[in-house]
Design a protein around this motif. Structure first.
Motif: not given
Ligand code: HPA
Length: 296
Positions: A16-23
């Motif tokens: 989820a954190l990765i998705a927030a950094r690179r939607p």
């Protein structure tokens, strides 16, 4: 989300954190870069770098030559998530240092994991600087990262390991190497616990057991990836002839040490990057429009 990978776990939180950094980023392949091979990330187009320290459950590598960064980008046109740096059994933090990171790649949607490492060769004709595709392994770590309560959300209690190193993907890597004119040896990788290098007697033992290369990594990540349904393909950079192989006299052997290992792996970085890029391009072309996880 691949089936079974529940939300709320550390891999899901990291994803989820990765998705927030690179939607919207949906990597299809994961990659782990071994000792001295961190430079492969320079070949990734359109890269986003996230330090492991920002991601819950990711390891903090303590060894030089292991950066500890997740790099998202494209290689061979395929969206990839590249783990630059790993934690090893010998670092003393347990054997599950890479568990969250590998499961996170799966949670992000990676169907395949490309493993790389530095290794010593037990075959005198395959010397420093050569690449060896791993076709099977022998786990001599004396431990397994899947030990302990099984999380059925990720995979079965007793995962099969026949075909752990995917024959179809290996055939593809072999084809691409031939096309690029890269001599690619093939062999069985034995994982030893380290951190000491092997004695000559241990190398003779490994040769008798059927090993072609020896190192201190890769096997835990292969076990974790297979458990959660990722196909695995692997390539070792031979950084030295292992000490004590039959038929090779001392004068022909360079003493092995970590600095030499890093230097030899670093020298192979561009070749590894080109080979993996070609492999991913070939794989991505074939799989465009296809859906299921599979091999080949
Ligand atoms: N032994 C174990 N690990 C290694 C070696 C070796 O000779 N070379 C690079 N990693």
């Amino acid at each position: 989300m691949p089936p079974g990978l529940t939300t709320g776990s550390a891999p899901a939180q990291a994803a989820a954190l990765i998705a927030a950094r690179r939607p919207g980023w949906a990597p299809r392949a994961g990659m782990i870069l071994g000792s001295g091979l961190g430079g492969v990330t320079a070949a990734l187009a359109d890269a986003t770098v996230i330090p492991y320290g920002d991601l819950p459950g990711f390891p903090v590598p303590s060894v030089s030559g292991h950066a500890g960064r997740l790099v998202l980008g494209r290689l061979g046109g395929v969206p990839v998530a590249c783990l630059a740096g790993r934690q090893h059994w010998y670092e003393g933090a347990g054997l599950d240092g890479m568990t969250v990171a590998v499961r996170c790649l799966r949670r992000l949607g990676c169907e395949m994991l490309v493993l790389t490492c530095a290794a010593g060769s037990l075959r005198p004709e395959v010397g420093a600087g050569r690449l060896m595709m791993v076709v099977d392994h022998i786990n001599l770590l004396g431990a397994n990262p899947l030990t302990g309560p099984n999380d059925n959300a990720f995979g079965p209690r007793f995962p099969a390991m026949a075909g752990a190193w995917d024959a179809g993907l290996s055939a593809r890597l072999r084809r691409v190497a031939a096309r690029q004119g890269v001599p690619l040896a093939e062999g069985v990788y034995a994982a030893m616990p380290g951190p000491s290098f092997e004695t000559p007697a241990e190398i003779r033992m490994l040769a008798r057991l059927g090993a072609d290369a020896v190192g201190m990594s890769m096997v835990p990540e292969c076990l974790i990836a297979r458990h959660c349904g990722m196909a695995v393909v692997g390539c070792a950079v031979i950084t030295n002839l292992a000490q004590g192989e039959p038929g090779l006299e001392t004068a022909e052997r360079e003493p092995v040490d970590h600095e030499r290992t890093l230097a030899a792996a670093g020298a192979a970085t561009a070749q590894v990057a080109r080979l993996v890029a070609g492999f991913l391009e070939d794989w991505g072309d074939d799989r465009t429009g296809r859906e299921s996880v599979g091999t080949g």
